[in-house]
Design a protein around this motif. Structure first.
Motif, PDB file in Angstrom:
ATOM      1  N   ASP A 677     -18.290  -2.705 -28.202  1.00 19.92           N
ATOM      2  CA  ASP A 677     -18.631  -1.283 -28.092  1.00 19.92           C
ATOM      3  C   ASP A 677     -17.559  -0.467 -27.383  1.00 19.92           C
ATOM      4  N   ALA A 678     -16.725  -1.127 -26.587  1.00 19.61           N
ATOM      5  CA  ALA A 678     -15.761  -0.390 -25.764  1.00 19.61           C
ATOM      6  C   ALA A 678     -14.657   0.209 -26.626  1.00 19.61           C
ATOM      7  N   ARG A 679     -14.169   1.346 -26.168  1.00 14.98           N
ATOM      8  CA  ARG A 679     -13.060   2.012 -26.860  1.00 14.98           C
ATOM      9  C   ARG A 679     -11.711   1.686 -26.219  1.00 14.98           C
ATOM     10  N   THR A 680     -11.744   1.300 -24.968  1.00 16.98           N
ATOM     11  CA  THR A 680     -10.510   0.918 -24.286  1.00 16.98           C
ATOM     12  C   THR A 680     -10.764  -0.342 -23.466  1.00 16.98           C
ATOM     13  N   ARG A 681      -9.683  -1.003 -23.115  1.00 18.93           N
ATOM     14  CA  ARG A 681      -9.775  -2.194 -22.282  1.00 18.93           C
ATOM     15  C   ARG A 681     -10.349  -1.862 -20.912  1.00 18.93           C
ATOM     16  N   ALA A 682      -9.933  -0.756 -20.350  1.00 16.12           N
ATOM     17  CA  ALA A 682     -10.423  -0.353 -19.032  1.00 16.12           C
ATOM     18  C   ALA A 682     -11.920  -0.091 -19.068  1.00 16.12           C
ATOM     19  N   GLU A 683     -12.392   0.513 -20.157  1.00 13.20           N
ATOM     20  CA  GLU A 683     -13.824   0.783 -20.277  1.00 13.20           C
ATOM     21  C   GLU A 683     -14.613  -0.518 -20.341  1.00 13.20           C
ATOM     22  N   ALA A 684     -14.105  -1.468 -21.118  1.00 13.16           N
ATOM     23  CA  ALA A 684     -14.791  -2.752 -21.229  1.00 13.16           C
ATOM     24  C   ALA A 684     -14.848  -3.466 -19.886  1.00 13.16           C
ATOM     25  N   LEU A 685     -13.729  -3.482 -19.163  1.00 12.83           N
ATOM     26  CA  LEU A 685     -13.712  -4.144 -17.858  1.00 12.83           C
ATOM     27  C   LEU A 685     -14.661  -3.473 -16.881  1.00 12.83           C
ATOM     28  N   ASP A 686     -14.797  -2.178 -17.001  1.00 12.53           N
ATOM     29  CA  ASP A 686     -15.715  -1.455 -16.131  1.00 12.53           C
ATOM     30  C   ASP A 686     -17.161  -1.843 -16.423  1.00 12.53           C
ATOM     31  N   TRP A 687     -17.463  -2.120 -17.683  1.00 14.90           N
ATOM     32  CA  TRP A 687     -18.828  -2.489 -18.066  1.00 14.90           C
ATOM     33  C   TRP A 687     -19.156  -3.949 -17.732  1.00 14.90           C
ATOM     34  N   LEU A 688     -18.174  -4.819 -17.810  1.00 12.40           N
ATOM     35  CA  LEU A 688     -18.432  -6.252 -17.699  1.00 12.40           C
ATOM     36  C   LEU A 688     -18.756  -6.669 -16.264  1.00 12.40           C
ATOM     37  N   ARG A 689     -19.871  -7.359 -16.102  1.00 11.34           N
ATOM     38  CA  ARG A 689     -20.202  -7.947 -14.809  1.00 11.34           C
ATOM     39  C   ARG A 689     -19.331  -9.189 -14.589  1.00 11.34           C
ATOM     40  N   PRO A 690     -19.211  -9.675 -13.333  1.00  9.31           N
ATOM     41  CA  PRO A 690     -18.373 -10.858 -13.080  1.00  9.31           C
ATOM     42  C   PRO A 690     -18.718 -12.047 -13.969  1.00  9.31           C
ATOM     43  N   VAL A 691     -20.014 -12.326 -14.158  1.00  8.00           N
ATOM     44  CA  VAL A 691     -20.392 -13.462 -14.983  1.00  8.00           C
ATOM     45  C   VAL A 691     -19.978 -13.242 -16.433  1.00  8.00           C
ATOM     46  N   GLU A 692     -19.995 -11.982 -16.895  1.00 10.34           N
ATOM     47  CA  GLU A 692     -19.565 -11.675 -18.259  1.00 10.34           C
ATOM     48  C   GLU A 692     -18.045 -11.770 -18.387  1.00 10.34           C
ATOM     49  N   ARG A 693     -17.328 -11.397 -17.344  1.00 10.54           N
ATOM     50  CA  ARG A 693     -15.873 -11.571 -17.371  1.00 10.54           C
ATOM     51  C   ARG A 693     -15.521 -13.060 -17.471  1.00 10.54           C
ATOM     52  N   MET A 694     -16.287 -13.896 -16.779  1.00 14.39           N
ATOM     53  CA  MET A 694     -16.075 -15.335 -16.903  1.00 14.39           C
ATOM     54  C   MET A 694     -16.276 -15.786 -18.343  1.00 14.39           C
ATOM     55  N   ARG A 695     -17.281 -15.224 -19.017  1.00 17.64           N
ATOM     56  CA  ARG A 695     -17.524 -15.603 -20.406  1.00 17.64           C
ATOM     57  C   ARG A 695     -16.351 -15.199 -21.297  1.00 17.64           C
ATOM     58  N   VAL A 696     -15.822 -14.022 -21.068  1.00 16.53           N
ATOM     59  CA  VAL A 696     -14.685 -13.558 -21.868  1.00 16.53           C
ATOM     60  C   VAL A 696     -13.476 -14.461 -21.648  1.00 16.53           C
ATOM     61  N   LEU A 697     -13.258 -14.879 -20.391  1.00 19.66           N
ATOM     62  CA  LEU A 697     -12.106 -15.731 -20.072  1.00 19.66           C
ATOM     63  C   LEU A 697     -12.268 -17.151 -20.594  1.00 19.66           C
ATOM     64  N   GLY A 698     -13.453 -17.495 -21.079  1.00 18.15           N
ATOM     65  CA  GLY A 698     -13.664 -18.808 -21.659  1.00 18.15           C
ATOM     66  C   GLY A 698     -13.919 -18.782 -23.148  1.00 18.15           C
ATOM     67  N   ASP A 699     -13.826 -17.614 -23.779  1.00 20.30           N
ATOM     68  CA  ASP A 699     -14.073 -17.485 -25.209  1.00 20.30           C
ATOM     69  C   ASP A 699     -12.887 -16.771 -25.846  1.00 20.30           C
ATOM     70  N   ARG A 700     -12.085 -17.488 -26.606  1.00 19.06           N
ATOM     71  CA  ARG A 700     -10.837 -16.929 -27.116  1.00 19.06           C
ATOM     72  C   ARG A 700     -11.062 -15.758 -28.073  1.00 19.06           C
ATOM     73  N   ARG A 701     -12.097 -15.824 -28.876  1.00 15.47           N
ATOM     74  CA  ARG A 701     -12.323 -14.755 -29.851  1.00 15.47           C
ATOM     75  C   ARG A 701     -12.660 -13.445 -29.150  1.00 15.47           C
ATOM     76  N   THR A 702     -13.566 -13.482 -28.189  1.00 10.97           N
ATOM     77  CA  THR A 702     -13.919 -12.264 -27.461  1.00 10.97           C
ATOM     78  C   THR A 702     -12.744 -11.771 -26.635  1.00 10.97           C
ATOM     79  N   PHE A 703     -12.002 -12.713 -26.045  1.00 14.57           N
ATOM     80  CA  PHE A 703     -10.813 -12.342 -25.275  1.00 14.57           C
ATOM     81  C   PHE A 703      -9.810 -11.602 -26.161  1.00 14.57           C
ATOM     82  N   ASP A 704      -9.550 -12.128 -27.360  1.00 13.48           N
ATOM     83  CA  ASP A 704      -8.596 -11.480 -28.262  1.00 13.48           C
ATOM     84  C   ASP A 704      -9.079 -10.100 -28.680  1.00 13.48           C
TER      85      ASP A 704
END
Length: 712
Positions: A677-704
């Motif tokens: 849903d995010a339009r920018t990387r900064a917006e996505a990081l602002d929305w993501l909780r710490p546990v969700e950031r961990m998920r992104v850092l462990g999932d290559r497709r979402t990370f890309d």
């Protein structure tokens, strides 16, 4: 720092992040069923252990009986009231607890005066198998942990023993900012030790059962690869000589399941840490020798700086979850005591090795840091009440569990003892005498004491508390090499006096803190699982005031209540009241590195490892500094912006968030949805909780997908 890396040095088929799986079955133990021993330890030396047990337990019972008799006679000069009977009962239990330390120190003194039997290690009868240096980490400083491991590996290489060991970092890190640095640090460590020692890394997707679950996962997936495992903590440091001695000792004795070293506290400058370090160096060796003497093959495990026979651990130490709700039910938190007891139940010998040096760890930097760590330990030790009755445990193992329980229950018992004493004082001064009783008498009934016996009792109690400290000092003073390692006799004695006085002031504060811990546990409050602070322990005066304001108030209230009634009683309570009233400045000063360094400049509370820094400590500090420099610019934002850093992270971390069929990972789903849903990387990081950031850092497709977004 050059952010470009050689991708050829990342995990490859020849050198993957994790070794091939070699699982061991680790069955869950049943505390209600007797287990047939897997090995037999009959025929092993027992006479010295029996004598030590007679000294420790027989001496403690004798001292407790003597002290209890004095207390009973002191209150028996008149009609004994309910409060007086309660006073005697509480005193008996608490005095037994402190007398155990006294007699253990006496046993340690006797043992230390015996002719040395050598290093205590035997030459192995067969070629030792592969040993894993296992370091569990949980949101720790990656530069510190990998720096220590690099220094240990290089020390083993210099000793010609590196081929027999592999490093295995098992991570439960949950902080995304720490995780990206951690994977970079492990990749750096693998490069650093290329050709010296293999380094494996596993980040666990689900932090089931905390540290015990972390080790369980290692054993059940790769335990078959290793004959032994040396379990380290994040602040552990051990010399090659110490590690090889442990490995040789367990290899030489096929009935030996675990050998525990006695880690020495080092590496902190704060006042509180210096006090702990100094006490450990003066009293620790004597008490450790005494404890090792009475334990014999029925030793204990402190969770780290110990070597374990992996097959024995797998067969005997699968921990069940305790029935009921937290904090008593659920995961066994202080798992190490229980694991030692289960090894003994299965027949394996468990020993302490106070004669194997070169084993270190660090102290909490302040009283508040100690209290926060202590809360988790308190819950874990009180949980042992549900384990102590397990079938098949040996009585020394039950004693270890009971000691763990009493180390925390003793505080509310001491507090109750003080409150009962204050209550008796108030009662004797404020309540009207009972003139007309069932039996005719000329004088009213008062709760009375024999003052001379109370003085004797006071001296006996203080003596029991100080005997281990006095023995430690005397044992140090008669050894010229020990005196020289502390500078000279004057510095040693003045440091001892200073530590005794500080301990006397801190003890009543810890009594209140631990009493509150026990109360919160009994009310059902769980301690949670937070990382320990291992850096400078400095704190603001406001923080100390918020934490200790109640302690100060209690001290002032007791003074106001007792002073008008009995100045002698107030004088007897003055050491306790001084600690409570001064708790704010004492706690504030406890974390002061500046104050600690000023004392060190005067030669006070300086340990030998500061006067002559061990080479391994120097090497570890240098490795840590180098790692900090190389990792200084690593962050989540840099990993998102730099493809090479991202490649390195995923080479270490893997693409590993599991989800059972029909039970998707909710945090992974919400993380992917927010990124989409995010339009920018900064917006996505602002929305993501710490546990969700961990998920992104462990999932290559979402990370890309996140990387493909505009930065801002």
């Amino acid at each position: 720092m050059d952010q470009r890396i050689d991708t050829a040095r990342l995990a490859t088929a020849d050198y993957p992040t994790m070794p091939p799986g070699m699982p061991l079955d680790m069955p869950t133990q049943n505390f209600r069923r007797t287990v047939r021993p897997q090995v037999r330890t009959r025929g092993r030396p027992w006479m010295a252990t029996a004598i030590a047990r007679l000294v420790v337990f027989g001496g403690a019972l004798l001292l407790t009986a003597l002290a209890t008799r004095q207390m009973a006679l002191a209150v028996a000069v008149g009609e004994v009231t309910a409060l007086q009977a309660l006073l005697v009962a509480i005193f008996t239990v608490t005095f037994w607890w402190i007398s155990m330390s006294t007699t253990s120190a006496l046993a340690g003194l006797f043992t230390s005066l015996q002719p040395s039997a050598g290093s205590g290690t035997a030459l192995p009868m067969e070629e030792p198998g592969l040993c894993a240096l296992v370091m569990p980490v949980y949101n720790e400083d990656p530069a510190a942990t990998t720096g220590a491991l690099a220094a240990i590996a290089e020390d083993l290489a210099r000793a010609g023993a590196a081929d027999g060991f592999e490093i295995f970092i098992v991570s439960d890190t949950t902080d995304p900012a720490v995780w990206v640095v951690e994977t970079a640090a492990v990749a750096r460590l693998r490069d650093r030790l290329s050709g010296t020692m293999r380094v494996w890394y596993r980040h666990r997707a689900r932090n089931t059962d905390r540290k015990s679950g972390n080790i369980h996962d290692f054993v059940t997936r790769w335990g078959g690869r290793y004959e032994t495992m040396l379990v380290l903590d994040a602040d552990s440091l051990m010399t090659a000589q110490s590690i090889v001695a442990l490995r040789d000792r367990i290899t030489a004795d096929p009935a030996l399941g675990l050998v525990q070293t006695v880690p020495v506290l080092i590496g902190r400058d704060s006042l509180f840490a210096r006090m702990q370090q100094f006490a450990g160096r003066i009293y620790g060796p004597i008490v450790a020798r005494g404890v090792a003497a009475w334990q014999g093959d029925d030793g204990n495990f402190w969770g780290h700086n110990a070597i374990i026979r992996t097959q024995a651990f797998a067969q005997a130490c699968g921990l069940p979850r305790l029935a009921g709700r937290k904090p008593f039910g659920g995961t066994i938190m202080s798992h190490d005591f229980v694991e030692a007891a289960l090894l003994r139940r299965a027949g394996w010998a468990v020993q302490m090795a106070p004669n194997i040096g070169g084993s270190w760890e660090s102290s909490p930097p302040s009283l508040l840091d100690f209290a926060m760590r202590d809360r988790r330990w308190a819950q874990g030790n009180i949980q042992h009440l549900a384990v102590i009755g397990a079938r098949g445990l040996r009585w020394p193992s039950r004693m270890h569990l009971l000691n763990g329980v009493m180390s925390y229950l003793s505080s509310p018992l001491w507090l109750a003892l003080i409150l009962v004493g204050v209550g008796l004082t108030v009662q004797s001064y404020l309540l009207r005498p009972k003139y007309f009783t069932e039996a005719f008498q000329l004088f009213p009934t008062w709760p009375r004491f024999d003052s001379e016996r109370m003085i004797v009792l006071f001296v006996l109690t203080i003596g029991a508390l100080l005997v281990p400290k006095i023995i430690g000092l005397l044992r140090a003073m008669i050894d010229r090499s020990v005196v020289k390692s502390f500078g000279d006799a004057r510095r040693l004695v003045f440091g001892w006096i200073f530590e005794v006085l500080l301990s006397a002031l801190f003890a009543p504060i810890m009594m209140l803190i631990q009493s509150r811990h026990v109360w919160s546990i009994l009310r059902g409050t769980d301690s949670g699982w937070g990382p320990q602070r291992r850096d400078d322990g400095s704190m603001g005066l406001a923080e100390a005031t918020r934490f200790h304001l109640g302690h100060t108030a209690i001290g002032l209230v007791v003074v106001a209540a007792i002073a008008p009634l009995s100045m002698p009683v107030l004088a007897w309570l003055s050491p306790v009241l001084a600690g409570w009233i001064l708790s704010i400045p004492l706690s504030w000063g406890s974390g002061s590195a500046w104050l600690g360094r000023k004392l060190a400049a005067l030669g006070l509370l300086v340990i030998p490892e500061e006067r002559e820094i061990p080479p391994l400590v120097t090497a570890s500090q240098a490795e840590r500094s180098a790692a900090q420099g190389d990792l200084a610019e690593i962050s989540l934002e840099r990993v998102l912006a730099n493809p090479d850093l991202a490649e390195r992270h995923f080479a270490m971390a893997g693409d590993h968030w599991p989800s059972d069929r029909g039970r998707p990972d909710v945090d992974m789903l919400t993380a992917a949805a927010k990124v989409a849903d995010a339009r920018t990387r900064a917006e996505a990081l602002d929305w993501l909780r710490p546990v969700e950031r961990m998920r992104v850092l462990g999932d290559r497709r979402t990370f890309d997908t996140l990387v493909s977004l505009p930065a801002a």
